[in-house]
Structures are given as structure tokens and as C-alpha cells.
Enzyme design. Sequence first.
Site, PDB file in Angstrom:
ATOM      1  N   LYS A 114       2.242  -3.433   7.030  1.00  0.00           N
ATOM      2  CA  LYS A 114       2.634  -3.733   5.751  1.00  0.00           C
ATOM      3  C   LYS A 114       4.000  -3.171   5.541  1.00  0.00           C
ATOM      4  O   LYS A 114       4.599  -3.830   4.740  1.00  0.00           O
ATOM      5  CB  LYS A 114       1.598  -2.740   5.122  1.00  0.00           C
ATOM      6  CG  LYS A 114       0.084  -3.130   5.293  1.00  0.00           C
ATOM      7  CD  LYS A 114      -0.147  -4.425   4.535  1.00  0.00           C
ATOM      8  CE  LYS A 114       0.159  -4.578   2.917  1.00  0.00           C
ATOM      9  NZ  LYS A 114      -0.396  -5.754   2.494  1.00  0.00           N
ATOM     10  N   THR A 172       0.952  -1.125  -0.170  1.00  0.00           N
ATOM     11  CA  THR A 172       0.096  -0.139   0.047  1.00  0.00           C
ATOM     12  C   THR A 172       0.978   1.442  -0.198  1.00  0.00           C
ATOM     13  O   THR A 172       2.017   1.176   0.530  1.00  0.00           O
ATOM     14  CB  THR A 172      -0.742  -0.032   1.298  1.00  0.00           C
ATOM     15  OG1 THR A 172      -1.426   1.284   1.361  1.00  0.00           O
ATOM     16  CG2 THR A 172       0.006  -0.330   2.527  1.00  0.00           C
ATOM     17  N   ASP A 173       0.399   2.468  -0.398  1.00  0.00           N
ATOM     18  CA  ASP A 173       0.989   3.716  -0.524  1.00  0.00           C
ATOM     19  C   ASP A 173       1.254   4.102   0.935  1.00  0.00           C
ATOM     20  O   ASP A 173       1.868   5.113   1.199  1.00  0.00           O
ATOM     21  CB  ASP A 173       0.316   4.697  -1.214  1.00  0.00           C
ATOM     22  CG  ASP A 173      -1.240   4.879  -0.870  1.00  0.00           C
ATOM     23  OD1 ASP A 173      -1.654   4.423   0.088  1.00  0.00           O
ATOM     24  OD2 ASP A 173      -1.765   5.881  -1.665  1.00  0.00           O
ATOM     25  N   GLU A 174       0.372   3.641   1.901  1.00  0.00           N
ATOM     26  CA  GLU A 174       0.263   3.956   3.317  1.00  0.00           C
ATOM     27  C   GLU A 174       1.735   3.818   3.986  1.00  0.00           C
ATOM     28  O   GLU A 174       2.164   4.366   5.118  1.00  0.00           O
ATOM     29  CB  GLU A 174      -0.587   3.303   4.275  1.00  0.00           C
ATOM     30  CG  GLU A 174      -1.868   3.885   3.565  1.00  0.00           C
ATOM     31  CD  GLU A 174      -3.144   3.476   4.493  1.00  0.00           C
ATOM     32  OE1 GLU A 174      -2.957   3.451   5.978  1.00  0.00           O
ATOM     33  OE2 GLU A 174      -4.342   3.595   4.119  1.00  0.00           O
ATOM     34  N   TYR A 194      -1.479  -0.463  11.000  1.00  0.00           N
ATOM     35  CA  TYR A 194      -1.758  -0.997   9.736  1.00  0.00           C
ATOM     36  C   TYR A 194      -0.599  -0.704   8.821  1.00  0.00           C
ATOM     37  O   TYR A 194       0.090  -1.847   8.358  1.00  0.00           O
ATOM     38  CB  TYR A 194      -3.030  -0.587   9.160  1.00  0.00           C
ATOM     39  CG  TYR A 194      -3.107  -1.065   7.612  1.00  0.00           C
ATOM     40  CD1 TYR A 194      -3.299  -2.389   7.246  1.00  0.00           C
ATOM     41  CD2 TYR A 194      -3.263   0.064   6.758  1.00  0.00           C
ATOM     42  CE1 TYR A 194      -3.330  -2.563   5.676  1.00  0.00           C
ATOM     43  CE2 TYR A 194      -3.225  -0.176   5.538  1.00  0.00           C
ATOM     44  CZ  TYR A 194      -3.325  -1.421   4.780  1.00  0.00           C
ATOM     45  OH  TYR A 194      -3.270  -1.731   3.618  1.00  0.00           O
TER      46      TYR A 194
HETATM   47  P1  NAD Z   1      -9.687  -7.179   2.279  1.00  0.00           P
HETATM   48  O1  NAD Z   1      -9.724  -6.816   3.760  1.00  0.00           O
HETATM   49  O2  NAD Z   1     -11.049  -7.034   1.540  1.00  0.00           O
HETATM   50  O3  NAD Z   1      -9.430  -8.894   2.188  1.00  0.00           O
HETATM   51  C1  NAD Z   1      -8.318  -9.381   2.931  1.00  0.00           C
HETATM   52  C2  NAD Z   1      -8.459 -10.951   2.711  1.00  0.00           C
HETATM   53  O4  NAD Z   1      -7.728 -11.447   3.272  1.00  0.00           O
HETATM   54  C3  NAD Z   1      -9.836 -11.366   3.132  1.00  0.00           C
HETATM   55  O5  NAD Z   1     -10.638 -12.141   2.134  1.00  0.00           O
HETATM   56  C4  NAD Z   1      -9.597 -12.232   4.364  1.00  0.00           C
HETATM   57  O6  NAD Z   1     -10.308 -13.262   4.590  1.00  0.00           O
HETATM   58  C5  NAD Z   1      -8.053 -12.692   3.947  1.00  0.00           C
HETATM   59  N1  NAD Z   1      -7.497 -13.083   5.329  1.00  0.00           N
HETATM   60  C6  NAD Z   1      -7.058 -11.970   6.324  1.00  0.00           C
HETATM   61  N2  NAD Z   1      -6.286 -12.695   7.190  1.00  0.00           N
HETATM   62  C7  NAD Z   1      -5.849 -14.019   6.561  1.00  0.00           C
HETATM   63  C8  NAD Z   1      -5.051 -14.903   7.183  1.00  0.00           C
HETATM   64  N3  NAD Z   1      -4.480 -14.991   8.062  1.00  0.00           N
HETATM   65  N4  NAD Z   1      -4.910 -16.076   6.204  1.00  0.00           N
HETATM   66  C9  NAD Z   1      -5.507 -16.170   4.893  1.00  0.00           C
HETATM   67  N5  NAD Z   1      -6.275 -15.277   4.728  1.00  0.00           N
HETATM   68  C10 NAD Z   1      -6.431 -13.980   5.300  1.00  0.00           C
HETATM   69  O7  NAD Z   1      -8.476  -6.169   1.624  1.00  0.00           O
HETATM   70  P2  NAD Z   1      -8.283  -5.409   0.458  1.00  0.00           P
HETATM   71  O8  NAD Z   1      -8.608  -4.205   0.642  1.00  0.00           O
HETATM   72  O9  NAD Z   1      -8.912  -6.359  -0.698  1.00  0.00           O
HETATM   73  O10 NAD Z   1      -6.740  -5.512   0.405  1.00  0.00           O
HETATM   74  C11 NAD Z   1      -5.863  -6.681  -0.020  1.00  0.00           C
HETATM   75  C12 NAD Z   1      -4.679  -6.388  -0.159  1.00  0.00           C
HETATM   76  O11 NAD Z   1      -4.335  -5.104  -0.868  1.00  0.00           O
HETATM   77  C13 NAD Z   1      -3.865  -6.137   1.406  1.00  0.00           C
HETATM   78  O12 NAD Z   1      -2.696  -6.680   1.387  1.00  0.00           O
HETATM   79  C14 NAD Z   1      -4.076  -4.583   1.474  1.00  0.00           C
HETATM   80  O13 NAD Z   1      -2.828  -4.324   2.226  1.00  0.00           O
HETATM   81  C15 NAD Z   1      -3.531  -3.987   0.161  1.00  0.00           C
HETATM   82  N6  NAD Z   1      -3.990  -2.939  -0.510  1.00  0.00           N
HETATM   83  C16 NAD Z   1      -5.262  -2.421  -0.329  1.00  0.00           C
HETATM   84  C17 NAD Z   1      -5.841  -1.304  -0.709  1.00  0.00           C
HETATM   85  C18 NAD Z   1      -7.129  -0.857  -0.616  1.00  0.00           C
HETATM   86  O14 NAD Z   1      -7.456   0.263  -0.878  1.00  0.00           O
HETATM   87  N7  NAD Z   1      -8.088  -1.476  -0.286  1.00  0.00           N
HETATM   88  C19 NAD Z   1      -4.992  -0.404  -1.452  1.00  0.00           C
HETATM   89  C20 NAD Z   1      -3.402  -0.815  -1.500  1.00  0.00           C
HETATM   90  C21 NAD Z   1      -2.965  -2.031  -0.972  1.00  0.00           C
HETATM   91  O1  DAU Z   2      -4.056   4.002   0.524  1.00  0.00           O
HETATM   92  C1  DAU Z   2      -4.435   2.558   0.716  1.00  0.00           C
HETATM   93  C2  DAU Z   2      -5.136   2.207   1.716  1.00  0.00           C
HETATM   94  O2  DAU Z   2      -6.477   2.682   1.460  1.00  0.00           O
HETATM   95  C3  DAU Z   2      -5.101   0.851   1.955  1.00  0.00           C
HETATM   96  O3  DAU Z   2      -4.123   0.285   2.226  1.00  0.00           O
HETATM   97  C4  DAU Z   2      -6.233   0.231   3.137  1.00  0.00           C
HETATM   98  O4  DAU Z   2      -6.210  -1.103   3.144  1.00  0.00           O
HETATM   99  C5  DAU Z   2      -7.304   0.870   2.759  1.00  0.00           C
HETATM  100  O5  DAU Z   2      -8.061   0.678   3.979  1.00  0.00           O
HETATM  101  C6  DAU Z   2      -7.300   2.430   2.510  1.00  0.00           C
HETATM  102  O6  DAU Z   2      -6.984   3.209   3.792  1.00  0.00           O
HETATM  103  P1  DAU Z   2      -7.795   4.584   4.373  1.00  0.00           P
HETATM  104  O7  DAU Z   2      -7.806   4.534   5.549  1.00  0.00           O
HETATM  105  O8  DAU Z   2      -7.233   5.732   3.267  1.00  0.00           O
HETATM  106  O9  DAU Z   2      -9.310   4.186   3.619  1.00  0.00           O
HETATM  107  P2  DAU Z   2     -10.846   4.303   4.379  1.00  0.00           P
HETATM  108  O10 DAU Z   2     -11.798   3.911   3.491  1.00  0.00           O
HETATM  109  O11 DAU Z   2     -10.734   3.671   5.730  1.00  0.00           O
HETATM  110  O12 DAU Z   2     -10.679   6.043   4.642  1.00  0.00           O
HETATM  111  C7  DAU Z   2     -10.654   6.776   3.660  1.00  0.00           C
HETATM  112  C8  DAU Z   2     -10.629   8.291   4.246  1.00  0.00           C
HETATM  113  O13 DAU Z   2     -11.820   8.580   4.600  1.00  0.00           O
HETATM  114  C9  DAU Z   2      -9.667   8.452   5.478  1.00  0.00           C
HETATM  115  O14 DAU Z   2      -9.131   9.734   5.290  1.00  0.00           O
HETATM  116  C10 DAU Z   2     -10.439   8.203   6.650  1.00  0.00           C
HETATM  117  C11 DAU Z   2     -12.033   8.818   6.211  1.00  0.00           C
HETATM  118  N1  DAU Z   2     -13.198   8.298   6.685  1.00  0.00           N
HETATM  119  C12 DAU Z   2     -13.174   7.021   6.866  1.00  0.00           C
HETATM  120  C13 DAU Z   2     -14.398   6.276   7.286  1.00  0.00           C
HETATM  121  C14 DAU Z   2     -14.443   4.807   7.411  1.00  0.00           C
HETATM  122  C15 DAU Z   2     -14.155   8.874   7.203  1.00  0.00           C
HETATM  123  O15 DAU Z   2     -13.962  10.244   7.248  1.00  0.00           O
HETATM  124  N2  DAU Z   2     -15.168   8.377   7.850  1.00  0.00           N
HETATM  125  C16 DAU Z   2     -15.428   7.153   7.992  1.00  0.00           C
HETATM  126  O16 DAU Z   2     -16.251   6.488   8.442  1.00  0.00           O
END
Ligand code: NAD
Ligand code: DAU
Length: 354
Positions: free
Chosen positions: A164, A134-136, A160
Site C-alpha cells: 500500500k 491505510t494507516d498501516e 500488505y
Molecule cells: P476488501 O478486500 O473487502 O475488498 C477489495 C475489493 O477489491 C474486492 O471486491 C476484490 O474483488 C477487489 N479486487 C481485488 N483485486 C482486484 C483486482 N486485481 N482488480 C479489480 N478488483 C480487485 O477490502 P476493503 O477492506 O473494502 O478495503 C478497500 C480498500 O480500502 C483497500 O485499498 C484497503 O487497503 C483500504 N483500507 C481498508 C481498511 C479496512 O479497515 N478494511 C482501512 C483503510 C484502508
Molecule cells: O488499519 C487499517 C487496516 O485494518 C486495513 O488497511 C486492513 O485492510 C484491514 O484488514 C485492517 O488490518 P488489521 O490487521 O488491523 O485487521 P484485522 O481485522 O486482520 O486484525 C485486527 C486486529 O486483531 C489485529 O491486531 C490482529 C488481531 N486479530 C486478527 C484476527 C483476524 C486476532 O487477534 N485474531 C484474528 O483471528
Amino acid sequence: MDYKRNILITGGAGFIGSHVVRLFVKKYPDYRIVNLDKLTYAGNLANLQDVEHAPNYVFERADICDYPRMQAILRQYAIDGIIHLAAESHVDRSIKDPFTFAKTNVLGTLTLLQAAKEAWEGAFEGKLFYHISTDEVYGALQFDGTLFTEETKYAPHSPYSASKASSDHFVRAFHDTYGMPTLVTNCSNNYGPYQFPEKLIPLFINNIRHNKPLPVYGKGENVRDWLYVEDHARAIDLIFHRGRVADTYNIGGFNEWRNIDLIKVLIKTVDRLLGRPEGASDHLITYVTDRQGHDLRYAIDSRKLQRELGWEPSLQFEEGIERTVRWYLDNQPWLDQVTSGAYQQYYEKMYGNR
Ligand code: NAD
Ligand code: DAU
């Protein structure tokens, strides 16, 4: 059947993972795709109903922290490529329960790396451990137009992002120490169908529909860089096949939005699609206490990926948001199912509580 490749995708029942599994199962009928997922609250096999009977698709319910299971699965399917997405992914949960994040994201990734090293030792040629990050991990930017590049120093703030960052370091260490072929990509915020409704976009669409308050953290001024999830899946496909081993690629949409502006677009779109008068749901906006350590701004420079592999986002944000809102409005039973927890009980019955 003899498959050309045997690929393990971890976290394939989650949001991004399900799009990656679907893309690979459909695009590569000559690859066997093994989806390994623990099915935590975030994993849902309903995300994959359209491919679950495909002949080249296999599901294994397993925990990436379970070393003997990882060894057995890598051996059983003669896995030669791993796309590792399984993780705890929600920042707010990591603030409440950092240990679970260290366990899954750090120890789980290390467990999988070690099992892959053991399985592939002496025969690294043609293998790849591709880690999705992730970019975080880069920390937070100011409102100064700067972008995260592949050279930006890691500076994670939340439990988190710290977990990562740690897993990214382990992946690179396995290349540098043992010569294992690895690759890392760091992507910005994804949006689209099948995202668990604790994350901003699906949570707010659902709340607007049901006239529930929209909890905006702080002043709503934080900025995120949004990418449609299928564009991320396409980038993963490209990088898995053509990316340089041991390299890093940033993936992002050059699409920055202040949370409050994005929320206004969501309100407008949901109201329009539900036939409500414009502005009908504006009153739902509710400013609440800010997230602890809330990162101000993320923005990705993905020019390296564009330059070297020719990838670029396919969707304009307006189109992506319209598609996404329509999907959640048309799939209320999916939302009801994942918010009720009924699907969890169903899986416990089917697979037991491992
Ligand atoms: P998500 O939470 O929707 O899915 C995570 C999946 O991993 C789930 O299906 C869960 O059951 C599985 N999992 C969790 N713990 C596990 C374990 N111990 N063993 C096996 N499976 C397990 O997450 P997502 O948003 O789809 O993100 C997927 C990946 O991409 C993550 O590594 C996250 O850090 C990365 N990522 C997410 C975003 C985003 O915006 N969502 C952006 C950049 C990177
Ligand atoms: O940047 C990549 C990341 O983006 C991924 O690595 C993470 O897995 C993914 O969850 C996401 O993280 P964020 O924290 O940016 O996403 P989230 O949807 O939780 O929040 C987006 C923005 O909105 C953040 O600035 C917090 C704000 N927010 C979020 C929630 C859930 C609110 O203001 N209210 C809310 O209820």
C-alpha cells in the site's frame, strides 16, 4: 442520458467499496457510477443487491492489472473521476503470499494510473484520481499517546502495508511528475456490514454465534482505532468533492481499543442479542501464536479533515458495534454464502474465469 459526472469506483464489490458505491449511486442520480471489480474471494455482488438495478449504476468485471481493459473502460464511459479501492487487503494473507499483494496493490495501481494518464493527458482540469489507503503505511506506535498525522514518516512492516505504501508513492509521483490531479487518504480500521469474515470483527461474531474458538493473536494487547464504515464512505464523498488536489487526509475515529477489550464487548453483545446468559461465551477466547511482525498500535489524528472539511464520525462506538453485531446475526445467509464459497462458483458461471 447525459451524466454530470462519470465516476469509476474500483473494488466496489468489496467491503468498503460497496458502501461507497451505494452512497454515490443513491446520493447522486445525475452521476454514472461504474463499479469495476475482479470479484476475487473478497468481492461479492450480493453486497450491492439494493442498487444493482439503479439506472445510474454499471458493473464491469475486470482486473486492474489488465491495461487494455482499463484503457477501454475509461474511454467507453468517459470517466472523469476515479475512486480507487481495489486491493488485496488482509495482512495475514500478505504474510503467506506477498507476491499477489505486490501484483494487485502496486502493479494494479500503476496500471490504472497509467491508463488514467493516457486517457486524461492534456485535459487534466476537472479530473481526479483518488486513492484509498491505510494507516498501516505509517508503521506502528508505542503505548505513548502519539498519533499518526499526515506528516508521519512512512514505515510499513507487513507485505500488505509495504504494497500500500508503494502504491501511495506511485499515486503522488503521478501528480509530481505529470501533473495528474491525485489525492490520497489514509484511514484506520473499518468495521460494519459486508466485511469478509476473515477480519477480526465479523470472524469473531460468527465464531461466537457458532460456539467456535476465538483465536486471539499474542496477548490481545494490540490496539486498533475503529471507524464505522459508513463514516469512512461519507469522508470519501466529502474529500472527493472538496478535498485539495495533491493533498493527503488522515481518516480515523479517535476510537482506540485493545483487541482483548474489543473482543469482550463482542462476546457480551452477541450473547445478549442471542439471549444467552452473560459470560456464556467467555471460554471461547483462545490465545494463539502472534501474527508475525504484528504492529502494536495504530491511532489516527484526523483533526486536519475535521478542521478543513468539517467531517467527524457520526456514530459512537457502542452504537456502531450494536448495529454491526445485529447485522451479522440477521444476515446469517450472507455469512454462510461467503464462507461456503458457493458465490464464487456462481460468478464463474455468470462471467467466466477471466
Ligand atoms: P476488501 O478486500 O473487502 O475488498 C477489495 C475489493 O477489491 C474486492 O471486491 C476484490 O474483488 C477487489 N479486487 C481485488 N483485486 C482486484 C483486482 N486485481 N482488480 C479489480 N478488483 C480487485 O477490502 P476493503 O477492506 O473494502 O478495503 C478497500 C480498500 O480500502 C483497500 O485499498 C484497503 O487497503 C483500504 N483500507 C481498508 C481498511 C479496512 O479497515 N478494511 C482501512 C483503510 C484502508
Ligand atoms: O488499519 C487499517 C487496516 O485494518 C486495513 O488497511 C486492513 O485492510 C484491514 O484488514 C485492517 O488490518 P488489521 O490487521 O488491523 O485487521 P484485522 O481485522 O486482520 O486484525 C485486527 C486486529 O486483531 C489485529 O491486531 C490482529 C488481531 N486479530 C486478527 C484476527 C483476524 C486476532 O487477534 N485474531 C484474528 O483471528
